[in-house]
Write a protein that holds these residues in place. Structure first.
Motif, short mmCIF file in Angstrom:
data_model
loop_
_atom_site.label_atom_id
_atom_site.label_comp_id
_atom_site.label_asym_id
_atom_site.label_seq_id
_atom_site.Cartn_x
_atom_site.Cartn_y
_atom_site.Cartn_z
N ALA A 11 35.49 18.55 40.79
CA ALA A 11 36.62 19.45 40.56
C ALA A 11 36.38 20.77 41.27
O ALA A 11 35.24 21.14 41.55
CB ALA A 11 36.81 19.70 39.06
N GLN A 12 37.48 21.45 41.54
CA GLN A 12 37.38 22.80 42.11
C GLN A 12 38.59 23.62 41.70
O GLN A 12 39.64 23.08 41.38
CB GLN A 12 37.25 22.77 43.63
CG GLN A 12 38.51 22.41 44.38
CD GLN A 12 38.35 22.51 45.88
OE1 GLN A 12 37.30 22.19 46.43
NE2 GLN A 12 39.39 22.93 46.56
N VAL A 13 38.41 24.92 41.71
CA VAL A 13 39.49 25.85 41.41
C VAL A 13 39.54 26.89 42.53
O VAL A 13 38.50 27.35 43.01
CB VAL A 13 39.32 26.52 40.03
CG1 VAL A 13 38.04 27.33 39.94
CG2 VAL A 13 40.54 27.38 39.69
N SER A 14 40.76 27.22 42.92
CA SER A 14 40.93 28.23 43.96
C SER A 14 42.07 29.17 43.60
O SER A 14 42.96 28.83 42.82
CB SER A 14 41.19 27.57 45.32
OG SER A 14 42.32 26.73 45.26
N VAL A 15 41.99 30.35 44.17
CA VAL A 15 43.07 31.33 44.10
C VAL A 15 43.42 31.62 45.55
O VAL A 15 42.57 32.08 46.32
CB VAL A 15 42.64 32.61 43.36
CG1 VAL A 15 43.73 33.67 43.46
CG2 VAL A 15 42.33 32.32 41.90
N GLY A 16 44.65 31.28 45.91
CA GLY A 16 45.03 31.39 47.31
C GLY A 16 44.19 30.41 48.12
O GLY A 16 44.05 29.25 47.76
N GLU A 17 43.60 30.89 49.18
CA GLU A 17 42.77 30.05 50.04
C GLU A 17 41.29 30.05 49.62
O GLU A 17 40.49 29.31 50.18
CB GLU A 17 42.87 30.53 51.49
CG GLU A 17 44.28 30.47 52.06
CD GLU A 17 44.78 29.05 52.23
OE1 GLU A 17 44.00 28.18 52.68
OE2 GLU A 17 45.96 28.81 51.89
N LYS A 18 40.94 30.88 48.64
CA LYS A 18 39.53 31.06 48.28
C LYS A 18 39.13 30.14 47.12
O LYS A 18 39.71 30.20 46.04
CB LYS A 18 39.28 32.51 47.89
CG LYS A 18 37.83 32.82 47.59
CD LYS A 18 37.63 34.29 47.28
CE LYS A 18 36.17 34.55 46.98
NZ LYS A 18 35.94 35.91 46.54
N ILE A 19 38.12 29.30 47.36
CA ILE A 19 37.57 28.45 46.30
C ILE A 19 36.64 29.32 45.46
O ILE A 19 35.68 29.90 45.97
CB ILE A 19 36.81 27.24 46.89
CG1 ILE A 19 37.78 26.34 47.65
CG2 ILE A 19 36.11 26.47 45.78
CD1 ILE A 19 37.11 25.22 48.42
#
Length: 148
Positions: A11-19
């Motif tokens: 799994a991963q979470v990002s805001v905009g293009e930033k992980i």
């Protein structure tokens, strides 16, 4: 507190293009907090989740904990878990904790998980996040401290 737990392969979470956070095998936790939540709820859920046996053992039985498999946690703040949809078509979030309190409890919860020797990745509290996950099982479990 309300938590939706999903067992994942990654799994991963990002805001905009930033992980901001990324894990392999483990749990994604969607964490909702109300104003009455505090240390008791934090400690209860951290203990419960760290000992939850939902990973397969050598006999393919759900018998191993996240600690046993050296898994990680991706913890995501999720005030919408306290949505009230009883009236109308637009949910009310009046039961969700106010942001300052919720952030404090959320951070304490993540620290409590770390105190159980778990690696914890997070998103950004209050931000619009994109969460990607590969569900394993699927195994999805809902915790609600109002119903423990």
């Amino acid at each position: 507190m309300r938590i939706v737990l999903q067992k994942v392969s990654s799994a991963q979470v990002s805001v905009g293009e930033k992980i901001l956070g990324e894990i392999g095998v483990g749990f994604v936790l969607l964490v909702g907090i109300e104003n009455t939540d505090g240390k008791e709820e934090v400690d209860y859920l951290a203990r419960k989740i760290s000992h939850l046996r939902v990973f397969a053992d050598q006999n393919d039985k759900m018998n191993l904990s996240i600690t046993d498999v050296k898994g990680s946690i991706l913890s995501i703040s999720q005030f919408t878990l306290y949505a009230d949809t009883k009236k109308g078509n637009r949910p009310s979030f009046i039961n969700a904790g106010d942001p300052e309190h919720a952030k404090t409890v959320y951070q304490a919860f993540n620290q409590a998980l770390m105190n159980h020797n778990l690696k914890v990745a997070t998103g950004e509290f209050g931000a619009h996040m994109e969460v990607k996950l590969e569900n394993d099982g699927p195994v999805t479990i809902i915790f609600d401290t109002d119903h423990k």
